[in-house]
Enzyme design. Structure first.
Site, PDB file in Angstrom:
ATOM      1  N   GLY A  98      -4.599  -6.796   8.048  1.00  0.00           N
ATOM      2  CA  GLY A  98      -3.578  -6.444   6.635  1.00  0.00           C
ATOM      3  C   GLY A  98      -1.814  -5.886   7.443  1.00  0.00           C
TER       4      GLY A  98
ATOM      5  N   ALA B 165      -6.660  -3.059   7.471  1.00  0.00           N
ATOM      6  CA  ALA B 165      -6.756  -2.541   6.436  1.00  0.00           C
ATOM      7  C   ALA B 165      -7.701  -1.282   7.293  1.00  0.00           C
ATOM      8  CB  ALA B 165      -7.217  -2.958   5.484  1.00  0.00           C
TER       9      ALA B 165
ATOM     10  N   GLU C 215      -0.655  -9.204   7.497  1.00  0.00           N
ATOM     11  CA  GLU C 215       0.649  -8.982   6.672  1.00  0.00           C
ATOM     12  C   GLU C 215       0.922  -8.402   6.077  1.00  0.00           C
ATOM     13  OE1 GLU C 215      -3.237  -8.778   4.364  1.00  0.00           O
ATOM     14  OE2 GLU C 215      -3.459 -10.655   4.131  1.00  0.00           O
TER      15      GLU C 215
ATOM     16  N   GLU D 112     -10.423 -10.246   9.554  1.00  0.00           N
ATOM     17  CA  GLU D 112     -11.047 -10.517   8.145  1.00  0.00           C
ATOM     18  C   GLU D 112     -12.752 -11.005   7.626  1.00  0.00           C
ATOM     19  OE1 GLU D 112      -7.702 -10.723   8.274  1.00  0.00           O
ATOM     20  OE2 GLU D 112      -7.200  -9.511   6.163  1.00  0.00           O
TER      21      GLU D 112
HETATM   22  N1  CAA Z   1     -10.169   0.777  10.050  1.00  0.00           N
HETATM   23  C1  CAA Z   1      -9.459   1.923  10.326  1.00  0.00           C
HETATM   24  N2  CAA Z   1     -10.238   2.335  11.670  1.00  0.00           N
HETATM   25  C2  CAA Z   1      -9.731   1.662  12.543  1.00  0.00           C
HETATM   26  C3  CAA Z   1      -8.852  -0.179  12.786  1.00  0.00           C
HETATM   27  C4  CAA Z   1      -9.054  -0.470  10.942  1.00  0.00           C
HETATM   28  N3  CAA Z   1      -9.079  -1.890  10.695  1.00  0.00           N
HETATM   29  N4  CAA Z   1      -9.045  -0.341  13.676  1.00  0.00           N
HETATM   30  C5  CAA Z   1      -9.533   0.067  14.355  1.00  0.00           C
HETATM   31  N5  CAA Z   1     -10.040   1.539  14.375  1.00  0.00           N
HETATM   32  C6  CAA Z   1     -10.758   2.795  14.976  1.00  0.00           C
HETATM   33  C7  CAA Z   1     -11.533   2.224  15.291  1.00  0.00           C
HETATM   34  O1  CAA Z   1     -12.251   2.508  14.508  1.00  0.00           O
HETATM   35  C8  CAA Z   1     -11.468   3.324  16.811  1.00  0.00           C
HETATM   36  O2  CAA Z   1     -11.608   4.940  16.217  1.00  0.00           O
HETATM   37  P1  CAA Z   1     -12.434   6.132  16.721  1.00  0.00           P
HETATM   38  O3  CAA Z   1     -11.400   6.162  18.092  1.00  0.00           O
HETATM   39  O4  CAA Z   1     -12.788   7.082  15.596  1.00  0.00           O
HETATM   40  O5  CAA Z   1     -13.525   5.222  17.182  1.00  0.00           O
HETATM   41  C9  CAA Z   1      -9.890   3.336  16.714  1.00  0.00           C
HETATM   42  O6  CAA Z   1      -8.812   3.478  15.339  1.00  0.00           O
HETATM   43  C10 CAA Z   1      -9.299   2.804  18.068  1.00  0.00           C
HETATM   44  O7  CAA Z   1      -9.446   1.567  17.974  1.00  0.00           O
HETATM   45  P2  CAA Z   1     -10.935   0.320  19.154  1.00  0.00           P
HETATM   46  O8  CAA Z   1     -11.970   2.190  19.773  1.00  0.00           O
HETATM   47  O9  CAA Z   1     -11.258   0.325  18.163  1.00  0.00           O
HETATM   48  O10 CAA Z   1      -9.950   0.102  19.904  1.00  0.00           O
HETATM   49  P3  CAA Z   1     -10.006  -0.998  20.554  1.00  0.00           P
HETATM   50  O11 CAA Z   1      -9.131  -1.613  21.654  1.00  0.00           O
HETATM   51  O12 CAA Z   1     -11.264  -0.720  21.263  1.00  0.00           O
HETATM   52  O13 CAA Z   1     -10.582  -2.223  19.871  1.00  0.00           O
HETATM   53  C11 CAA Z   1      -9.123  -3.454  17.900  1.00  0.00           C
HETATM   54  C12 CAA Z   1      -9.536  -2.496  19.315  1.00  0.00           C
HETATM   55  C13 CAA Z   1     -10.026  -4.990  18.463  1.00  0.00           C
HETATM   56  C14 CAA Z   1      -8.819  -3.564  17.011  1.00  0.00           C
HETATM   57  C15 CAA Z   1     -10.004  -3.068  16.969  1.00  0.00           C
HETATM   58  O14 CAA Z   1     -10.491  -1.549  16.806  1.00  0.00           O
HETATM   59  C16 CAA Z   1     -10.460  -3.796  15.504  1.00  0.00           C
HETATM   60  O15 CAA Z   1     -11.404  -4.349  15.810  1.00  0.00           O
HETATM   61  N6  CAA Z   1     -10.497  -3.192  15.014  1.00  0.00           N
HETATM   62  C17 CAA Z   1     -10.439  -3.751  13.526  1.00  0.00           C
HETATM   63  C18 CAA Z   1      -9.578  -5.099  13.385  1.00  0.00           C
HETATM   64  C19 CAA Z   1      -9.957  -5.513  11.809  1.00  0.00           C
HETATM   65  O16 CAA Z   1     -11.118  -6.157  12.058  1.00  0.00           O
HETATM   66  N7  CAA Z   1      -8.922  -5.585  10.985  1.00  0.00           N
HETATM   67  C20 CAA Z   1      -9.038  -6.027   9.741  1.00  0.00           C
HETATM   68  C21 CAA Z   1      -9.453  -5.356   8.562  1.00  0.00           C
HETATM   69  S1  CAA Z   1     -10.248  -5.451   7.126  1.00  0.00           S
HETATM   70  C22 CAA Z   1      -8.123  -6.467   6.112  1.00  0.00           C
HETATM   71  O17 CAA Z   1      -7.285  -5.896   7.091  1.00  0.00           O
HETATM   72  C23 CAA Z   1      -7.805  -6.910   5.040  1.00  0.00           C
HETATM   73  C24 CAA Z   1      -6.282  -7.143   4.191  1.00  0.00           C
HETATM   74  O18 CAA Z   1      -6.347  -8.108   4.156  1.00  0.00           O
HETATM   75  C25 CAA Z   1      -5.819  -6.081   3.617  1.00  0.00           C
END
Ligand code: CAA
Length: 259
Positions: free
Chosen positions: A110, A67, A113, A133
């Protein structure tokens, strides 16, 4: 068709409706308007007789990295309650046609999911699944704790949900989370090929088998068997049952019409 979509690429060809999440600059992070678009397009495809099977994938290096954290970061519980944040997701599991997911790169939070809402999952070698999460101080909210547990059992699901570790495709295959591992460059083609194969089956059978399998997750064995039986009987009201059985007796291929 669908020129107004902001977060999806959508096409319909050979009986297959393909939906690709399209926010590659943020790894297809799922915001609320994207969920609305997914639900809207899927419901439309469910009613469209040119679509027999739906394929769901992502543009770029990820399926979906969760998400949209930026959209959620400042939310209050009341806003989430009043928005009924995840209720739209429930409509995905009400879609009657088979949904086949094609996962490359990250399917996290998400994104995982959403993948778990699919009926069949193909994944590329670079796919990684997980629920990070816990590292954000929250927890899955769109079915992760429920669907993963029903799929792999309590003990294993606990490990992945409490650690936030990422599951490789080999592990995902081993746990029955995915059906097949496919080379990255062939992922969409192979998924569509399989979708086309399924799409040739009797449409009403596809529909009622999907519905019956999903009930097996919720119902007791007895209730599930009753549900299955009624659907079996119902199919004898269809022309396709007559055609399928007659074609067998006449040693020819059936010509199914979906009625
Ligand atoms: N939301 C918003 N932006 C996100 C995102 C997310 N979930 N995941 C990645 N992005 C964005 C990053 O902020 C980044 O943006 P910028 O280029 O503007 O900085 C871009 O995507 C590329 O990401 P990274 O530079 O971080 O890429 P990476 O290869 O170094 O890392 C990753 C990849 C490990 C997936 C890392 O991006 C990450 O940890 N993302 C978050 C994952 C996460 O925590 N997901 C769970 C969300 S909560 C949820 O989903 C609740 C639910 O139950 C519905």
């Amino acid at each position: 068709m669908h020129n107004d979509l902001k977060y999806l690429q959508v096409s319909i060809e050979d009986g297959i409706g393909t939906i690709l999440l399209n926010r590659p600059n943020v790894l297809n992070a799922i915001n609320r308007p994207m969920v609305s678009e997914i639900v809207h397009v899927m419901e439309e495809m469910d009613q469209n007789e040119n679509v027999k099977v739906i394929v769901l994938g992502g543009v770029g290096r990820a399926f979906a990295a969760g998400a949209d954290i930026d959209e959620m970061a400042e939310a209050t519980p009341l806003q989430l309650e009043l928005l009924n944040q995840f209720s739209e997701w429930d409509r995905i599991s009400l879609v009657k046609k088979p949904i086949i997911g094609a996962v490359q790169g990250f399917a996290l939070g998400g994104g995982f999911e959403l993948a778990l809402c699919c009926d069949i999952l193909f994944a590329a070698h670079d796919a990684e699944f997980g629920f990070p999460e816990i590292q954000l101080g929250v927890m899955p909210g769109a079915g992760g704790t429920q669907r993963l547990t029903k799929l792999m059992g309590k003990t294993k699901a606990m490990e992945w949900l409490l650690s936030g570790d990422r599951m490789s495709v080999e592990e995902a295959l081993n746990y029955g989370v995915i059906n097949r591992i496919v080379a990255r460059e062939l992922l969409i083609d192979e998924t569509k090929k399989f979708a086309i194969k399924i799409s040739k089956q009797a449409p009403l059978s596809l529909r009622l088998i999907k519905e019956s399998v999903l009930k097996a997750v919720d119902y007791s064995l007895y209730e599930g068997m009753q549900f299955e039986r009624k659907n079996f009987y119902l199919l004898f009201a269809s022309d396709d049952q007559k055609e399928g059985m007659k074609a067998f007796q006449e040693r020819r291929k059936p010509n199914f019409k979906g009625r």
